[in-house]
Design an enzyme around this catalytic site. Sequence first.
Site, PDB file in Angstrom:
ATOM      1  N   THR A  11       0.827  -1.206   0.000  1.00 16.44           N
ATOM      2  CA  THR A  11       0.000   0.000   0.000  1.00 16.44           C
ATOM      3  C   THR A  11       0.863   1.258   0.000  1.00 16.44           C
ATOM      4  OG1 THR A  11      -1.637  -1.233   1.245  1.00 16.44           O
ATOM      5  CG2 THR A  11      -1.882   1.151   1.228  1.00 16.44           C
ATOM      6  N   GLU A 185      -7.517  -4.369  10.513  1.00 14.08           N
ATOM      7  CA  GLU A 185      -6.908  -5.616  10.047  1.00 14.08           C
ATOM      8  C   GLU A 185      -7.765  -6.799  10.473  1.00 14.08           C
ATOM      9  OE1 GLU A 185      -3.844  -5.712   8.555  1.00 14.08           O
ATOM     10  OE2 GLU A 185      -3.295  -3.624   8.854  1.00 14.08           O
ATOM     11  N   LYS A 200       4.301   4.263  18.819  1.00 14.50           N
ATOM     12  CA  LYS A 200       4.328   5.659  18.343  1.00 14.50           C
ATOM     13  C   LYS A 200       4.640   6.631  19.477  1.00 14.50           C
ATOM     14  CE  LYS A 200       1.268   4.605  14.469  1.00 14.50           C
ATOM     15  NZ  LYS A 200      -0.133   4.487  14.050  1.00 14.50           N
TER      16      LYS A 200
END
Length: 402
Positions: A11, A185, A200
Amino acid sequence: MVNIAVLGYGTVGSGVVEVLTTNRESIAKKAGEDINIKYVLDLRDFEGDPIQEKIVHDYDVILNDEDIKIVVEVMGGINPAYTFVKDALLKGKSVATSNKELVAKHGAELLRIAKENKVNFLFEASVGGGIPIIRPLNNSLTADEINEITGILNGTTNYILSKMSAEGLDFDTVLKDAQDKGYAERNPEADVEGHDACRKIAILTSLAYGKQVDFEKIQTEGITKITDTDIKYAKKLNGSIKLLGQSKKVGDEVFAIVAPIMIGANHPLFHVNDVFNGIFVNGNMIGDAMFYGPGAGKLPTASAVVADVVDEVKHLGVNITSIWSEEKLKLGDIKKAKYKYFIRFADSVKLDAVKEAFGAVTTVDAGISGEFAVITEEMSQENFEEKIKGFDGVLNTIRTEL
Ligand code: HSE
């Protein structure tokens, strides 16, 4: 002309090709050079796709080609991405990546290797997708000492919580809908259990304080225990529940956590809904600053990756300094961090007993039968855990900033 190679035509990789093709001329002007994709590494072949002529299956072709100055790593995961990136840096090639697992685990080491080899390792897309946040922390906010970073760092869980809130649906129904639409997902664990947000906030905290924050050390709670009833209470309080990654400096200590937290309408992250991400930063000079935008997706993520490539073209042979070192940042003991707690009790529990244990509490009535809810005063997690274990009939507990 600068030649680059893209590792992975998934992607984001196909997005990088699209961005560089669509905006070729304007990007060339900004970079000062035309950027040419010479190779795309992928295990697959793409018969009939023009990309096929650039596809290679052997990484050594890229590594040993001195024409390749920049490698874009958008494969994801630690292996073989770590080895590929490290070898590229050692060979004097800059690397741009969107890979948060790689950056969270090996960022400090890869930055050091980049510096030693007078190249760059940039990773704007690893946090917040297309939102500029890494570069602001590295460049724009260097005059500040950072007091707090609080972010909605995961689009999937923000979509789920937003939809639960907007439509009064339960977690499982919304998760299934999100999976059917391709937002979540098939194996949603990394998102819904908070692991993605944890990596993150570890990256952002490492950059803010210049030392390595091991993501394994960050207490992480996901959103799987959040129910539609919790959300009814949040709405009654004119608040909402968000999965936040948070690091706060208190005195000399930095406390970091990932957890669902109830916030009010005056919180800068309150209006960050659906798949969007938002990152709130408080600096001791700038005060409050907000970064908002698309936290995932093919083109937004590719946009951030390509911006890194442009920066690397502009800095060929020159390392852009980053303060993130391999020295470990010792996080404060999260059990000592203070929050208010929203607690739902079954009716079998006596409010007087709750008051006796927790002191002053505010009761919340959302018209739900068979239970009641309170919000405590600010208290440490260890104090809260000690008191709550004395109760049977606890339906749920959520930290709150309301
Ligand atoms: N799974 C991530 C999210 C993708 O939902 O935000 C971007 O890192």
